[in-house]
Design a protein around this motif. Structure first.
Motif, mmCIF file in Angstrom:
data_model
loop_
_atom_site.group_PDB
_atom_site.id
_atom_site.type_symbol
_atom_site.label_atom_id
_atom_site.label_comp_id
_atom_site.label_asym_id
_atom_site.label_seq_id
_atom_site.Cartn_x
_atom_site.Cartn_y
_atom_site.Cartn_z
ATOM 1 N N ASN A 1 -10.225 11.432 10.672
ATOM 2 C CA ASN A 1 -10.972 10.854 9.552
ATOM 3 C C ASN A 1 -10.393 9.520 9.096
ATOM 4 O O ASN A 1 -11.117 8.668 8.592
ATOM 5 N N HIS A 2 -9.081 9.356 9.262
ATOM 6 C CA HIS A 2 -8.405 8.160 8.742
ATOM 7 C C HIS A 2 -7.457 7.603 9.798
ATOM 8 O O HIS A 2 -6.230 7.643 9.638
ATOM 9 N N PRO A 3 -7.990 7.053 10.881
ATOM 10 C CA PRO A 3 -7.130 6.549 11.954
ATOM 11 C C PRO A 3 -6.261 5.381 11.504
ATOM 12 O O PRO A 3 -6.712 4.512 10.763
ATOM 13 N N GLY A 4 -5.009 5.397 11.949
ATOM 14 C CA GLY A 4 -4.122 4.266 11.703
ATOM 15 C C GLY A 4 -3.309 4.316 10.437
ATOM 16 O O GLY A 4 -2.553 3.384 10.158
ATOM 17 N N THR B 1 -6.856 -0.169 5.565
ATOM 18 C CA THR B 1 -6.662 -0.973 6.779
ATOM 19 C C THR B 1 -5.488 -1.940 6.667
ATOM 20 O O THR B 1 -5.248 -2.709 7.594
ATOM 21 N N LYS B 2 -4.759 -1.919 5.561
ATOM 22 C CA LYS B 2 -3.667 -2.869 5.337
ATOM 23 C C LYS B 2 -2.347 -2.119 5.180
ATOM 24 O O LYS B 2 -2.281 -1.120 4.456
ATOM 25 N N PRO C 1 0.308 5.878 1.271
ATOM 26 C CA PRO C 1 1.029 4.621 1.535
ATOM 27 C C PRO C 1 0.274 3.545 2.298
ATOM 28 O O PRO C 1 0.775 2.423 2.427
ATOM 29 N N GLY C 2 -0.898 3.829 2.811
ATOM 30 C CA GLY C 2 -1.683 2.803 3.479
ATOM 31 C C GLY C 2 -1.525 2.833 4.997
ATOM 32 O O GLY C 2 -1.054 3.800 5.598
ATOM 33 N N HIS C 3 -1.933 1.750 5.637
ATOM 34 C CA HIS C 3 -1.995 1.646 7.093
ATOM 35 C C HIS C 3 -0.610 1.391 7.683
ATOM 36 O O HIS C 3 0.294 0.931 6.994
ATOM 37 N N VAL C 4 -0.469 1.701 8.968
ATOM 38 C CA VAL C 4 0.773 1.351 9.670
ATOM 39 C C VAL C 4 0.869 -0.168 9.841
ATOM 40 O O VAL C 4 -0.139 -0.864 9.838
ATOM 41 N N ASP C 5 2.098 -0.636 9.987
ATOM 42 C CA ASP C 5 2.342 -2.044 10.299
ATOM 43 C C ASP C 5 2.651 -2.120 11.793
ATOM 44 O O ASP C 5 3.747 -1.772 12.235
ATOM 45 N N ASN D 1 8.808 -1.642 13.837
ATOM 46 C CA ASN D 1 9.254 -0.331 14.271
ATOM 47 C C ASN D 1 8.991 0.692 13.172
ATOM 48 O O ASN D 1 9.131 0.396 11.983
ATOM 49 N N ILE D 2 8.650 1.915 13.554
ATOM 50 C CA ILE D 2 8.300 2.950 12.592
ATOM 51 C C ILE D 2 9.452 3.247 11.631
ATOM 52 O O ILE D 2 9.235 3.577 10.464
ATOM 53 N N ASP D 3 10.694 3.114 12.104
ATOM 54 C CA ASP D 3 11.831 3.396 11.231
ATOM 55 C C ASP D 3 11.976 2.348 10.127
ATOM 56 O O ASP D 3 12.309 2.679 8.980
ATOM 57 N N PHE D 4 11.705 1.084 10.459
ATOM 58 C CA PHE D 4 11.712 0.055 9.421
ATOM 59 C C PHE D 4 10.574 0.300 8.425
ATOM 60 O O PHE D 4 10.750 0.119 7.212
ATOM 61 N N GLN D 5 9.432 0.689 8.934
ATOM 62 C CA GLN D 5 8.300 0.994 8.057
ATOM 63 C C GLN D 5 8.648 2.129 7.093
ATOM 64 O O GLN D 5 8.336 2.071 5.900
ATOM 65 N N THR D 6 9.291 3.150 7.634
ATOM 66 C CA THR D 6 9.675 4.295 6.793
ATOM 67 C C THR D 6 10.633 3.851 5.695
ATOM 68 O O THR D 6 10.490 4.253 4.522
#
Length: 315
Positions: free
Chosen positions: A199-202, A118-119, A156-160, A164-169
Motif C-alpha cells: 500500500n505504501h511502497p518506499g 514520497t520525500k 517517518p516518511g520515505h527512504v533516502d 545507507n540505511i544505517d545513516f538513515q536510521t
C-alpha cells in the motif's frame, strides 16, 4: 487502499466555527433523534477498547460528528480515534472532547504531523524538514491537551535512496529523540507506525522489528510502536509471535482484516485469537478500528458492530 481514501471527515466541520462555550454545551446536550440512536443489537460490553472513527457509522448515526460519537458509546465502544483531529477547528475539537468526557470515550490516536509519502524527510537528516516535523509535534501537543489524547501517530516518511540505511536510521532516531523531549513533560506518546510495502511502497519504516530497534535507540516513554495488524499481516505475518517480541515497546494497536482492509471476519486474520492474546497480556490501551466497511450502507455498519461482538467473544 490508502488511509486517506477510507477515513471519512466529519461533514459539519464548518458549522463549529464561531461557536462559543455555551453553544458547544447546547449542541452536546441536544436530544438525539431516536432513528440515529440505536442499531439492531443491544450495547455490548467489550473486553478491549476498540475505537471506531468518524464516518464508520454515518448511515446509522447520521452525518453529525456529535451524533456519531454518541452512537459509538451507545453500542458499547469505549474509545474513539480520529486521524484528522489536528485539522479540525478548535470549536469542533472542544465539542468532541466534551462528548467523549461525558460518555466515557477514551481518545485514541490522531496524526501528529504532515506525512511525506514520497520525500525522505526524517531519514534524510535535513534540518529544514526536521524543524518542520518538530513544529508539527509542538502544535499537536496543544491538540492533544484539548481533546485529552495520550497518543499521536508518527510516520517517518520515505527512504533516502542516496544514503545507507544505517545513516538513515540514525537520522530518524535523532529526530525522534528531539520530539520525545517535547512530549515527555506532557505525558504524551508518539507511536511509530510501520506501513506495508504494497500500500505504501518506499517508506522508511515498514517492519515491527525495525520499529522496535528504533524505540530502543530513542529510549523514551514518549516513543513507542503503533502495531497495525493489517499492515504487519501483509509485511511480515507471524502476528502473535511478533507482537510478543515487540510487546514492551507497543503502546497502541490498529485493526483491519486482509485482504480488503475491512472489519474482522471479512478476511484471513483470526482476530478472535489475536484479541485473546492481547487481552491475556493485560493490555488496557486502545485498538483503533482503522479500516473500511466490507458492505455499504446501514447493513454494512451493522455488520461491523456484529463482527466486533463476535471477535470479542474469546473468553
Amino acid at each position: 487502499m490508502e488511509r486517506r481514501k477510507f477515513i471519512q471527515k466529519g461533514a459539519l466541520t464548518g458549522s463549529f466555527l464561531g461557536l462559543g462555550i455555551a453553544g458547544i454545551h447546547a449542541m452536546n446536550n441536544v436530544v438525539r433523534d431516536s432513528a440515529f440512536a440505536k442499531a439492531d443489537t443491544e450495547p455490548h460490553t467489550f473486553n478491549l477498547n476498540y475505537a471506531p472513527h468518524i464516518g464508520m457509522f454515518k448511515e446509522l448515526a447520521g452525518e453529525n460528528v456529535i451524533n456519531q460519537l454518541n452512537f459509538m458509546a451507545d453500542q458499547g465502544f469505549t474509545a474513539f480515534e480520529d486521524n484528522e483531529m489536528r485539522s479540525r477547528p478548535i470549536a469542533e475539537q472542544e465539542a468532541m472532547a466534551e462528548v467523549m468526557r461525558r460518555r466515557g470515550l477514551t481518545m485514541g490516536v490522531f496524526v501528529a504531523h504532515k506525512i511525506h509519502w514520497t520525500k525522505p524527510n526524517l531519514a534524510s537528516g535535513n534540518q529544514e524538514w526536521r524543524d518542520e516535523f518538530l513544529a508539527d509535534i509542538k502544535s499537536s501537543i496543544e491538540v492533544a491537551k484539548r481533546v485529552n489524547a495520550k497518543w499521536m501517530t508518527v510516520v517517518p516518511g520515505h527512504v533516502d535512496l542516496r544514503q545507507n540505511i544505517d545513516f538513515q536510521t540514525a537520522n530518524v532516531v535523532e529526530s525522534l529523540r528531539q520530539a520525545s523531549a517535547l512530549l515527555e513533560p506532557h505525558g504524551i506518546v508518539m507511536v511509530l507506525e510501520p506501513l506495508n510495502f504494497r500500500n505504501h511502497p518506499g517508506l522508511f519504516l515498514s517492519k515491527s522489528p525495525q520499529a522496535y530497534q528504533i524505540c530502543k535507540a530513542v529510549n523514551s516513554p514518549s516513543c513507542k510502536i503503533l502495531f497495525d495488524i493489517y499492515h504487519q499481516q501483509i509485511q511480515e505475518g507471524n502476528l502473535i509471535p511478533n507482537i510478543e517480541q515487540c510487546w514492551d515497546e507497543i503502546a497502541y494497536f490498529q485493526i483491519g482484516d486482509n485482504p480488503g482492509r475491512n472489519e474482522p471476519t471479512s478476511g484471513e486474520i483470526n482476530y478472535k485469537n489475536v484479541f485473546k492474546y492481547i487481552h491475556s497480556r493485560g493490555f488496557k490501551g486502545v485498538l483503533g478500528m482503522e479500516h473500511g466497511n466490507s458492505i455499504e450502507g446501514k447493513e454494512g455498519e451493522q455488520r461491523v458492530i456484529d463482527a466486533y461482538v463476535e471477535s470479542d467473544r474469546f473468553l
